[in-house]
Motif scaffolding. Structure first.
Motif, mmCIF file in Angstrom:
data_model
loop_
_atom_site.group_PDB
_atom_site.id
_atom_site.type_symbol
_atom_site.label_atom_id
_atom_site.label_comp_id
_atom_site.label_asym_id
_atom_site.label_seq_id
_atom_site.Cartn_x
_atom_site.Cartn_y
_atom_site.Cartn_z
ATOM 1 N N ALA A 42 0.834 -1.205 0.000
ATOM 2 C CA ALA A 42 0.000 0.000 0.000
ATOM 3 C C ALA A 42 0.865 1.250 0.000
ATOM 4 C CB ALA A 42 -0.927 -0.008 1.205
ATOM 5 N N ARG A 43 1.931 1.242 0.764
ATOM 6 C CA ARG A 43 2.829 2.394 0.826
ATOM 7 C C ARG A 43 3.522 2.611 -0.518
ATOM 8 N NH1 ARG A 43 3.861 4.848 5.235
ATOM 9 N NH2 ARG A 43 3.198 3.050 6.480
ATOM 10 N N ARG A 44 3.920 1.516 -1.169
ATOM 11 C CA ARG A 44 4.560 1.631 -2.484
ATOM 12 C C ARG A 44 3.625 2.298 -3.487
ATOM 13 N NH1 ARG A 44 4.478 -0.438 -7.340
ATOM 14 N NH2 ARG A 44 2.771 -1.878 -6.839
ATOM 15 N N ARG A 45 2.357 1.921 -3.456
ATOM 16 C CA ARG A 45 1.400 2.482 -4.412
ATOM 17 C C ARG A 45 1.127 3.959 -4.143
ATOM 18 N NH1 ARG A 45 -3.070 -2.165 -5.960
ATOM 19 N NH2 ARG A 45 -1.651 -3.955 -5.902
ATOM 20 N N VAL A 46 1.013 4.344 -2.866
ATOM 21 C CA VAL A 46 0.805 5.756 -2.540
ATOM 22 C C VAL A 46 2.001 6.586 -2.985
ATOM 23 C CG1 VAL A 46 0.585 7.413 -0.641
ATOM 24 C CG2 VAL A 46 -0.779 5.321 -0.634
ATOM 25 N N ASP A 47 3.217 6.085 -2.741
ATOM 26 C CA ASP A 47 4.430 6.812 -3.132
ATOM 27 C C ASP A 47 4.550 6.930 -4.649
ATOM 28 O OD1 ASP A 47 5.093 7.082 -0.482
ATOM 29 O OD2 ASP A 47 6.485 5.385 -0.452
ATOM 30 N N ALA A 48 3.991 5.944 -5.386
ATOM 31 C CA ALA A 48 4.141 5.925 -6.846
ATOM 32 C C ALA A 48 3.094 6.761 -7.570
ATOM 33 C CB ALA A 48 4.069 4.480 -7.345
ATOM 34 N N GLN A 49 2.085 7.270 -6.856
ATOM 35 C CA GLN A 49 0.962 7.926 -7.529
ATOM 36 C C GLN A 49 1.364 9.129 -8.362
ATOM 37 O OE1 GLN A 49 -3.179 6.833 -5.229
ATOM 38 N NE2 GLN A 49 -2.262 8.804 -4.798
ATOM 39 N N ALA A 50 2.295 9.946 -7.868
ATOM 40 C CA ALA A 50 2.682 11.154 -8.605
ATOM 41 C C ALA A 50 3.294 10.792 -9.952
ATOM 42 C CB ALA A 50 3.662 11.986 -7.780
ATOM 43 N N GLY A 51 4.186 9.790 -9.973
ATOM 44 C CA GLY A 51 4.808 9.366 -11.220
ATOM 45 C C GLY A 51 3.819 8.732 -12.173
ATOM 46 N N VAL A 52 2.895 7.946 -11.645
ATOM 47 C CA VAL A 52 1.878 7.299 -12.477
ATOM 48 C C VAL A 52 0.965 8.341 -13.114
ATOM 49 C CG1 VAL A 52 -0.159 5.823 -12.405
ATOM 50 C CG2 VAL A 52 1.919 5.112 -11.228
ATOM 51 N N THR A 53 0.594 9.349 -12.346
ATOM 52 C CA THR A 53 -0.265 10.409 -12.881
ATOM 53 C C THR A 53 0.431 11.154 -14.010
ATOM 54 O OG1 THR A 53 -1.420 10.693 -10.779
ATOM 55 C CG2 THR A 53 -1.483 12.536 -12.313
ATOM 56 N N ALA A 54 1.712 11.454 -13.831
ATOM 57 C CA ALA A 54 2.463 12.157 -14.876
ATOM 58 C C ALA A 54 2.535 11.326 -16.150
ATOM 59 C CB ALA A 54 3.867 12.485 -14.371
ATOM 60 N N LEU A 55 2.753 10.010 -16.011
ATOM 61 C CA LEU A 55 2.812 9.127 -17.176
ATOM 62 C C LEU A 55 1.459 9.066 -17.870
ATOM 63 C CD1 LEU A 55 4.188 7.046 -18.973
ATOM 64 C CD2 LEU A 55 3.691 5.296 -17.235
ATOM 65 N N ALA A 56 0.380 8.968 -17.099
ATOM 66 C CA ALA A 56 -0.959 8.909 -17.685
ATOM 67 C C ALA A 56 -1.287 10.197 -18.439
ATOM 68 C CB ALA A 56 -1.998 8.653 -16.592
ATOM 69 N N ASP A 57 -0.940 11.334 -17.859
ATOM 70 C CA ASP A 57 -1.205 12.621 -18.519
ATOM 71 C C ASP A 57 -0.412 12.739 -19.815
ATOM 72 O OD1 ASP A 57 -2.894 13.270 -16.480
ATOM 73 O OD2 ASP A 57 -1.488 14.588 -15.438
ATOM 74 N N ASN A 58 0.829 12.263 -19.794
ATOM 75 C CA ASN A 58 1.669 12.318 -20.998
ATOM 76 C C ASN A 58 1.091 11.464 -22.111
ATOM 77 O OD1 ASN A 58 4.126 10.822 -22.540
ATOM 78 N ND2 ASN A 58 4.669 12.953 -22.110
ATOM 79 N N LEU A 59 0.653 10.258 -21.781
ATOM 80 C CA LEU A 59 0.080 9.368 -22.796
ATOM 81 C C LEU A 59 -1.255 9.896 -23.311
ATOM 82 C CD1 LEU A 59 0.960 5.905 -21.236
ATOM 83 C CD2 LEU A 59 1.761 6.784 -23.439
#
Length: 394
Positions: free
Chosen positions: A61-78
């Motif tokens: 759960a902690r890994r996923r919360v920490d990764a959210q900012a990077g995932v959002t940036a990738l989704a916005d780029n795509l």
């Protein structure tokens, strides 16, 4: 909307009120430490929400919360690269991976080369949005909710128990119909509900205060506003808290949007701040943002349910209020817990130095006994900040 202030400027401001340089540095250090503690509390609540909702271990759960900012940036780029060819994105609950829906193999390779997982689907977001719009102009009964869900590549319609629905035409697998746990409606008690701010008189119908805003136009009147849900009151209605008058609603929208701006007039009693309450006290608001990835963890502070966290389940959702018959559109659907009195509550995302405001509670599904069903709709904050800007802690 975020105001930036350097450490040197902060020290200078603190020193200007009579502190020495070392005292100013100590004061800034204390403020920074408080922000870190509050941010950590919000992160821990987000981790707890993922463990509860998805049954994850604490480390995952902690890994996923920490990764959210990077995932959002990738989704916005795509999304920017694919344009109208994309069909939404979401986080796989099994492993937290970003999944991007596309309609052909070429775009699938683009997604996978960028580091996300591609899923080839039948419908684009634009096609499903047209279906959702047509449904909204049809004969959906009061208390229904509907909108595009990229996880199933369809418009998901939820009907109250016992409600009948005959679609205007056969949509095939582009529409999926479910029975909801309770009818969708605004979350207000009495006339408009809640305990934090009262309409027209102390102890009157109430809702939850949202974010503080101010005039965005430098040539404006310099007014400050307290935001809340539009269904809470009409323009001109006065608002109170704890027996002290706050001000009056200058603008109220209920259908298709749901927000209101209360002009602050009683500065003797109130000092507007760029804060929201979380679990243990005020938390700094550092700016506003937009959630773009299904599965993102968000948190809210309501008058009735206090502080809780959940996930964003879908975007551009709609519901027809089971009591007034008014249809509200363009909402984000979440698994937050909200009940009567939470209307207008601030919804936020954790950041390293505070929170980002992303929306306010509009409505949701509750049982006949008033219990939340973790079916919650929020008004995106970007729709509200029209001619006004968020007041931040900076």
């Amino acid at each position: 909307m975020q105001r930036i202030m350097t450490l040197g400027v902060i020290v200078a401001c603190v020193a200007a009120v009579g502190l020495t340089g070392s005292q100013a540095l100590a004061a800034v250090s204390d403020v920074h430490q408080q922000l870190l503690v509050q941010s950590q509390e919000l992160t821990e609540a987000s981790v707890a929400a993922l463990r509860r909702d998805l049954g994850l271990s604490e480390s995952e759960a902690r890994r996923r919360v920490d990764a959210q900012a990077g995932v959002t940036a990738l989704a916005d780029n795509l999304a920017a690269r694919l344009g109208d060819r994309q069909a939404g994105s979401w986080l796989d609950p099994a492993d937290g991976a970003l999944v991007v829906n596309v309609v052909d193999d070429l775009d699938a390779r683009t997604v996978e080369n960028a580091g996300a997982r591609a899923q080839i689907v039948r419908y684009t977001t634009a096609e499903l949005e047209r279906v959702a719009t047509e449904l909204g102009h049809g004969t959906l009964p009061r208390g229904s909710s509907w909108g595009v869900d990229p996880r199933v590549d369809a418009v998901v319609v939820e009907l109250p128990a016992g409600a009948a629905f005959t679609p205007v035409r056969d949509y095939g697998d582009a529409v999926v119909v479910h029975r909801s746990a309770g009818p969708a409606r605004t979350l207000a008690t009495d006339l408009y509900g809640g305990l934090t701010i009262n309409r027209d008189r102390p102890g009157g119908g109430s809702c939850t205060s949202g974010f503080v805003a101010t005039d965005a136009n430098p040539d404006g009147f310099g007014l400050d506003y307290l935001l809340t849900a539009g269904h809470c009151g009409v323009a001109g209605s006065t608002w109170w808290r704890g027996g002290q008058k706050i001000g009056y609603i200058s603008q109220s929208e209920f259908g298709p949007d749901d927000y209101a701006s209360i002009v602050l007039t009683n500065y003797t009693a109130w000092q507007p701040r760029g804060w929201v309450y979380t679990r243990n006290g005020p938390q700094a608001v550092t700016g506003s943002g937009t959630v773009t990835v299904t599965g993102t963890t968000v948190c809210m502070r309501g008058s009735s349910t206090a502080y809780n966290c959940g996930q964003v389940l879908a975007f551009n959702q709609s519901y027809t209020d089971s009591r007034s018959g008014v249809t509200v559109t363009g909402l984000d659907r979440t698994s937050l817990c909200s009940v009567a009195g939470d209307s207008g509550a601030p919804v936020m995302v954790a950041q390293s130095n505070g929170v980002i405001g992303v929306g306010m509670v509009s409505g949701g599904a509750v049982t006949s006994t008033g219990q939340c069903q973790r079916v919650n709709f929020i008004e995106p904050l970007w729709k509200v900040l029209n001619g006004i800007k968020l007041v931040t802690s900076n």
